[in-house]
Design a protein around this motif. Structure first.
Motif, PDB file in Angstrom:
ATOM      1  N   TRP A 228       0.834  -1.189   0.000  1.00 12.60           N
ATOM      2  CA  TRP A 228       0.000   0.000   0.000  1.00 12.60           C
ATOM      3  C   TRP A 228       0.880   1.255   0.000  1.00 12.60           C
ATOM      4  CZ3 TRP A 228      -5.382  -1.208   0.638  1.00 12.60           C
ATOM      5  CH2 TRP A 228      -5.631  -2.538   0.972  1.00 12.60           C
ATOM      6  N   THR A 229       0.295   2.377  -0.363  1.00 11.74           N
ATOM      7  CA  THR A 229       1.061   3.617  -0.356  1.00 11.74           C
ATOM      8  C   THR A 229       0.136   4.819  -0.259  1.00 11.74           C
ATOM      9  OG1 THR A 229       2.809   4.867  -1.503  1.00 11.74           O
ATOM     10  CG2 THR A 229       1.106   3.864  -2.882  1.00 11.74           C
ATOM     11  N   ALA A 230       0.686   5.939   0.201  1.00  9.83           N
ATOM     12  CA  ALA A 230      -0.085   7.183   0.331  1.00  9.83           C
ATOM     13  C   ALA A 230       0.880   8.343   0.508  1.00  9.83           C
ATOM     14  CB  ALA A 230      -1.044   7.100   1.532  1.00  9.83           C
ATOM     15  N   GLY A 231       0.356   9.546   0.336  1.00  9.63           N
ATOM     16  CA  GLY A 231       1.147  10.747   0.571  1.00  9.63           C
ATOM     17  C   GLY A 231       2.008  11.150  -0.606  1.00  9.63           C
ATOM     18  N   ASP A 232       3.034  11.930  -0.323  1.00 10.90           N
ATOM     19  CA  ASP A 232       3.863  12.531  -1.370  1.00 10.90           C
ATOM     20  C   ASP A 232       4.623  11.512  -2.204  1.00 10.90           C
ATOM     21  OD1 ASP A 232       2.989  14.845  -0.238  1.00 10.90           O
ATOM     22  OD2 ASP A 232       4.935  15.522   0.498  1.00 10.90           O
ATOM     23  N   VAL A 233       4.825  10.321  -1.681  1.00  8.91           N
ATOM     24  CA  VAL A 233       5.608   9.316  -2.391  1.00  8.91           C
ATOM     25  C   VAL A 233       4.752   8.508  -3.362  1.00  8.91           C
ATOM     26  CG1 VAL A 233       5.320   7.320  -0.860  1.00  8.91           C
ATOM     27  CG2 VAL A 233       7.528   7.729  -1.964  1.00  8.91           C
ATOM     28  N   ALA A 234       3.430   8.761  -3.368  1.00  6.08           N
ATOM     29  CA  ALA A 234       2.493   7.945  -4.136  1.00  6.08           C
ATOM     30  C   ALA A 234       1.830   8.724  -5.271  1.00  6.08           C
ATOM     31  CB  ALA A 234       1.416   7.380  -3.201  1.00  6.08           C
ATOM     32  N   ALA A 235       1.741   8.090  -6.431  1.00  4.68           N
ATOM     33  CA  ALA A 235       0.989   8.651  -7.561  1.00  4.68           C
ATOM     34  C   ALA A 235      -0.424   8.095  -7.499  1.00  4.68           C
ATOM     35  CB  ALA A 235       1.663   8.286  -8.880  1.00  4.68           C
ATOM     36  N   VAL A 236      -1.287   8.798  -6.751  1.00  2.00           N
ATOM     37  CA  VAL A 236      -2.669   8.356  -6.528  1.00  2.00           C
ATOM     38  C   VAL A 236      -3.597   9.105  -7.480  1.00  2.00           C
ATOM     39  CG1 VAL A 236      -4.549   8.217  -4.848  1.00  2.00           C
ATOM     40  CG2 VAL A 236      -2.180   7.867  -4.106  1.00  2.00           C
ATOM     41  N   PRO A 237      -4.448   8.407  -8.214  1.00  2.00           N
ATOM     42  CA  PRO A 237      -5.367   9.097  -9.123  1.00  2.00           C
ATOM     43  C   PRO A 237      -6.260  10.082  -8.378  1.00  2.00           C
ATOM     44  CG  PRO A 237      -5.350   6.725  -9.545  1.00  2.00           C
ATOM     45  CD  PRO A 237      -4.591   6.938  -8.277  1.00  2.00           C
ATOM     46  N   ASP A 238      -6.434  11.260  -8.963  1.00  2.00           N
ATOM     47  CA  ASP A 238      -7.317  12.270  -8.381  1.00  2.00           C
ATOM     48  C   ASP A 238      -8.686  12.119  -9.037  1.00  2.00           C
ATOM     49  OD1 ASP A 238      -8.659  14.474  -7.442  1.00  2.00           O
ATOM     50  OD2 ASP A 238      -6.976  15.855  -7.698  1.00  2.00           O
ATOM     51  N   LEU A 239      -9.594  11.452  -8.358  1.00  2.00           N
ATOM     52  CA  LEU A 239     -10.909  11.174  -8.925  1.00  2.00           C
ATOM     53  C   LEU A 239     -11.784  12.421  -9.025  1.00  2.00           C
ATOM     54  CD1 LEU A 239     -11.744   7.742  -7.215  1.00  2.00           C
ATOM     55  CD2 LEU A 239     -10.555   8.204  -9.369  1.00  2.00           C
ATOM     56  N   SER A 240     -11.346  13.520  -8.378  1.00  2.00           N
ATOM     57  CA  SER A 240     -12.114  14.771  -8.491  1.00  2.00           C
ATOM     58  C   SER A 240     -11.864  15.453  -9.825  1.00  2.00           C
ATOM     59  CB  SER A 240     -11.719  15.728  -7.356  1.00  2.00           C
ATOM     60  OG  SER A 240     -10.436  16.286  -7.581  1.00  2.00           O
TER      61      SER A 240
ATOM     62  N   GLY B 223      -3.782  14.278 -13.732  1.00  2.00           N
ATOM     63  CA  GLY B 223      -4.736  13.290 -13.253  1.00  2.00           C
ATOM     64  C   GLY B 223      -4.395  12.676 -11.909  1.00  2.00           C
ATOM     65  N   MET B 224      -3.323  13.184 -11.257  1.00  2.00           N
ATOM     66  CA  MET B 224      -2.889  12.621  -9.985  1.00  2.00           C
ATOM     67  C   MET B 224      -3.022  13.640  -8.856  1.00  2.00           C
ATOM     68  SD  MET B 224      -2.018   9.543 -10.653  1.00  2.00           S
ATOM     69  CE  MET B 224      -1.755   8.569 -12.142  1.00  2.00           C
ATOM     70  N   CYS B 225      -3.142  13.161  -7.635  1.00  2.00           N
ATOM     71  CA  CYS B 225      -3.200  14.047  -6.472  1.00  2.00           C
ATOM     72  C   CYS B 225      -1.862  14.761  -6.312  1.00  2.00           C
ATOM     73  CB  CYS B 225      -3.505  13.246  -5.204  1.00  2.00           C
ATOM     74  SG  CYS B 225      -5.130  12.455  -5.185  1.00  2.00           S
ATOM     75  N   VAL B 226      -1.926  16.054  -6.060  1.00  2.00           N
ATOM     76  CA  VAL B 226      -0.689  16.815  -5.867  1.00  2.00           C
ATOM     77  C   VAL B 226      -0.103  16.490  -4.494  1.00  2.00           C
ATOM     78  CG1 VAL B 226      -1.438  18.678  -7.378  1.00  2.00           C
ATOM     79  CG2 VAL B 226      -1.936  18.808  -4.935  1.00  2.00           C
ATOM     80  N   PRO B 227       1.228  16.604  -4.347  1.00  2.00           N
ATOM     81  CA  PRO B 227       1.848  16.291  -3.051  1.00  2.00           C
ATOM     82  C   PRO B 227       1.646  17.415  -2.045  1.00  2.00           C
ATOM     83  CG  PRO B 227       3.524  16.958  -4.638  1.00  2.00           C
ATOM     84  CD  PRO B 227       2.219  16.898  -5.385  1.00  2.00           C
ATOM     85  N   ASN B 228       0.694  17.252  -1.138  1.00  2.00           N
ATOM     86  CA  ASN B 228       0.517  18.235  -0.066  1.00  2.00           C
ATOM     87  C   ASN B 228      -0.026  17.539   1.176  1.00  2.00           C
ATOM     88  OD1 ASN B 228      -2.327  17.954  -0.375  1.00  2.00           O
ATOM     89  ND2 ASN B 228      -2.459  19.717  -1.736  1.00  2.00           N
ATOM     90  N   ALA B 229      -0.037  18.294   2.276  1.00  2.00           N
ATOM     91  CA  ALA B 229      -0.439  17.720   3.557  1.00  2.00           C
ATOM     92  C   ALA B 229      -1.911  17.319   3.562  1.00  2.00           C
ATOM     93  CB  ALA B 229      -0.167  18.722   4.679  1.00  2.00           C
ATOM     94  N   GLN B 230      -2.730  18.107   2.878  1.00  2.00           N
ATOM     95  CA  GLN B 230      -4.162  17.822   2.854  1.00  2.00           C
ATOM     96  C   GLN B 230      -4.432  16.423   2.310  1.00  2.00           C
ATOM     97  OE1 GLN B 230      -7.913  19.819   0.570  1.00  2.00           O
ATOM     98  NE2 GLN B 230      -6.508  21.268   1.513  1.00  2.00           N
TER      99      GLN B 230
END
Length: 458
Positions: A316-328, A334-341
Motif C-alpha cells: 500500500w502507499t499514500a502521501g507525497d511518495v504515491a501517484a494516486v489518481p485524483d478522482l475529483s 490526473g494525480m493528487c498533488v503532493p501536499n499535507a491535505q
C-alpha cells in the motif's frame, strides 16, 4: 560483538516513513492490529513527524520548534518504532532491509505501507549545495531563524559596506506556498528585530524572491496571486518573476531571465533559501515496486500499489511518495498533488482499507476528496485564502481575515490535541508579548563554549 536488534515476533504491518501519512496510518491502525495479534512497525530515520506548513512560522519565531513536530514515541504507544533508513525491499519474500545504528537489519512483514514522503528537489546549480538551505525540516527552519538574526546582529557592527550589504541580503528561490510564506514570515521577523537595534534600519535589509515562472502561488486564483506580489513589493520585498538562479558559488548569486537565460543581475548573499519544489523520496527506488516517471510509486485509488501486471498484493502507499489518481479531476496529470491535505486524508482511508482487507472491518474504498481550498500566512495579521464553500464556489479572502483562516485551519490540522494546545499557546504568548527574536548562536555547535573553556587562549 554487539547484540542484534530484537524485533517483535508478531505478524507485522510495516509502515515505511513516519511523516503525515505514516503517522496517521500507524495511529489509526495500531489498536486494531494489537487486538488481532499483529503489530504496526514504523521505520523512519527521525523519531518525529514534522508539520511542514508551520516551518515558516518556526523560522520567524512565532512557533517554538518542538511544538511543530509530533513525537512517535509519545503518540504511537502501541506501535513498534525503529529509527533507521530503508535500504531494500524484497516483496517476493516480504522482507525489508534497513540500516539501524549502523547495522543492516532484515524486517519481515505481512503487509507493507510505503509512506516515505518527499525531499527537497534541487538542480545542478554551481554553489547551491554548498551555500543553500531548504525549508523542509525543522532543523532548517531553526537554522534560517538563527542565521537571519545572527546576520542582522553582525551587520550592526560591520564597518565594511560590501560585507554589511551581503549580510543583510536574504534570498528565497521558489514562488510556491513554501517560498511566499517563508519570505513573508522572515521579513516580518527581521522588521521586528531591526526595530530593536538602533544600528540597523529596515531600509538596510534586502529581501529577494526568485521565481522561474511568470506567476506565483498556482494554488490560488490569478488575481489573488497578483495581489500577493503587490503586497510583497509594498513591504520592500523584490519579486523577480521569470527569473532563475544560474550560479551561487561562494554566495555570489547570478540571476538569469527565463526562458531566454539572459543575465539579470549579480549580487552577494549569505542566506539563500531554496523552496523550488519537492520530489518523491528516492528510497522507493530501493524497492521492487513499480515507479512512474516522476519517481513516485504507482497506485490505484484504493491506495494499493499497482503496476502493469495489476495490484501488488499486500502493498500500500499514500502521501507525497504515491501517484494516486485524483478522482475529483482537479489533479495535475490526473494525480493528487503532493501536499499535507492529501497525505492526511489518504492515510486515514488507508488505515480503514487495511482494517477492511485484513480484519473484515468494512470495505475497501477508493480515495475521493473535495478540495477545501488554500490558505497562506504572510506574517502577523497578513494572509490570503481561497476557501471552497459547497454550493457557493470559492470564497476569496485577504488581509487579517485570511490570516485568521490560515491559523485556524492549520491550528486544527496539527496532529494531536497536546500539539494543538502548544501551538495555540505560542500564538497567544506572541500576541501578548510579541515575537521572540532571540537567536541561539551556537545551537549547531553545542560544545563550542566548553571547548573555549577547556582550551583558553594563552
Amino acid at each position: 560483538m554487539a547484540e542484534q536488534l530484537v524485533l517483535s515476533q508478531k505478524p507485522r504491518i510495516l509502515v515505511v516513513g513516519g511523516g503525515y501519512a505514516g503517522l496517521y496510518v500507524a495511529k489509526n491502525l495500531q489498536a486494531a492490529a494489537e487486538a488481532h495479534g499483529d503489530i504496526v512497525t514504523v521505520l523512519d530515520p527521525l523519531p518525529y513527524m514534522t508539520y511542514q506548513p508551520f516551518l515558516p512560522e518556526v523560522a520567524s519565531g512565532s512557533i517554538e520548534p518542538r511544538h511543530a513536530i509530533v513525537s512517535h514515541r509519545q503518540h504511537l504507544t502501541k506501535s513498534e518504532l525503529l529509527q533507521g533508513s530503508l535500504t531494500a525491499v524484497d516483496h517476493s519474500r516480504k522482507v525489508a532491509t534497513a540500516e539501524i545504528d549502523g547495522e543492516s537489519v532484515e524486517i519481515p512483514y505481512k503487509q507493507i505501507v510505503m509512506t516515505a514522503g518527499a525531499i527537497t528537489r534541487t538542480f545542478p546549480i554551481p554553489g547551491l549545495a554548498e551555500t543553500g538551505i531548504g525549508m523542509k525540516a525543522i532543523e532548517e527552519a531553526v537554522g534560517v531563524r538563527d542565521g537571519i538574526l545572527d546576520r542582522i546582529e553582525a551587520a550592526s557592527t560591520e564597518q565594511d559596506p560590501a560585507r554589511r550589504e551581503r549580510l543583510l541580503t536574504f534570498v528565497v528561490v521558489g514562488g510556491g506556498f513554501a517560498g511566499i510564506e517563508t519570505i513573508s514570515e522572515i521579513e516580518d521577523m527581521a522588521r521586528a528585530a531591526v526595530a530593536k537595534n538602533p544600528r540597523v534600519k529596515r531600509e538596510d535589509l534586502r529581501f529577494v524572491l526568485v521565481e522561474a515562472m511568470g506567476r506565483i502561488m498556482p494554488e490560488v486564483a490569478a488575481d489573488q496571486a497578483e495581489w500577493v506580489v503587490e503586497h510583497l513589493r509594498s513591504r520592500g520585498i523584490e519579486v523577480l518573476l521569470n527569473t532563475s538562479l544560474a550560479d551561487a558559488t561562494d554566495g555570489r548569486l547570478q540571476l538569469i531571465s527565463m526562458p531566454d537565460k539572459a543575465p539579470v543581475q549579480t549580487f552577494e548573499s549569505d542566506m539563500l533559501i531554496w523552496t523550488a519544489g519537492v520530489m518523491a523520496n528516492p528510497v522507493v527506488r530501493q524497492t521492487d515496486f513499480p515507479v512512474e516517471e516522476r519517481g513516485r510509486l504507482q497506485a490505484n485509488a484504493k491506495l494499493q500499489i499497482e503496476g502493469p501486471d495489476g495490484v501488488v498484493a499486500d502493498a500500500w502507499t499514500a502521501g507525497d511518495v504515491a501517484a494516486v489518481p485524483d478522482l475529483s479531476g482537479g489533479g495535475v496529470g490526473g494525480m493528487c498533488v503532493p501536499n499535507a491535505q492529501h497525505a492526511v486524508r489518504q492515510a486515514k482511508l488507508l488505515a480503514k482499507n487495511l482494517k477492511a482487507h485484513m480484519y473484515g472491518e468494512g470495505e475497501v474504498k477508493e480515495y475521493h476528496h473535495v478540495n477545501l481550498g488554500a490558505v497562506a500566512g504572510f506574517g502577523l495579521g497578513k494572509g490570503v485564502a481561497r476557501i471552497a464553500v459547497p454550493k457557493y464556489g470559492d470564497v476569496k479572502l485577504r488581509g487579517p481575515i485570511a490570516w485568521l483562516a490560515h491559523r485556524g485551519y492549520h491550528g486544527m490540522a496539527m496532529p494531536m490535541f497536546e500539539r494543538k494546545a502548544r501551538v495555540f499557546g505560542d500564538w497567544i504568548a506572541g500576541g501578548i508579548f510579541g515575537r521572540d527574536i532571540t537567536p541561539i548562536p551556537d545551537l549547531d555547535q553545542p560544545r563550542a563554549l566548553f571547548e573555549r573553556s577547556a582550551n583558553p587562549k594563552k
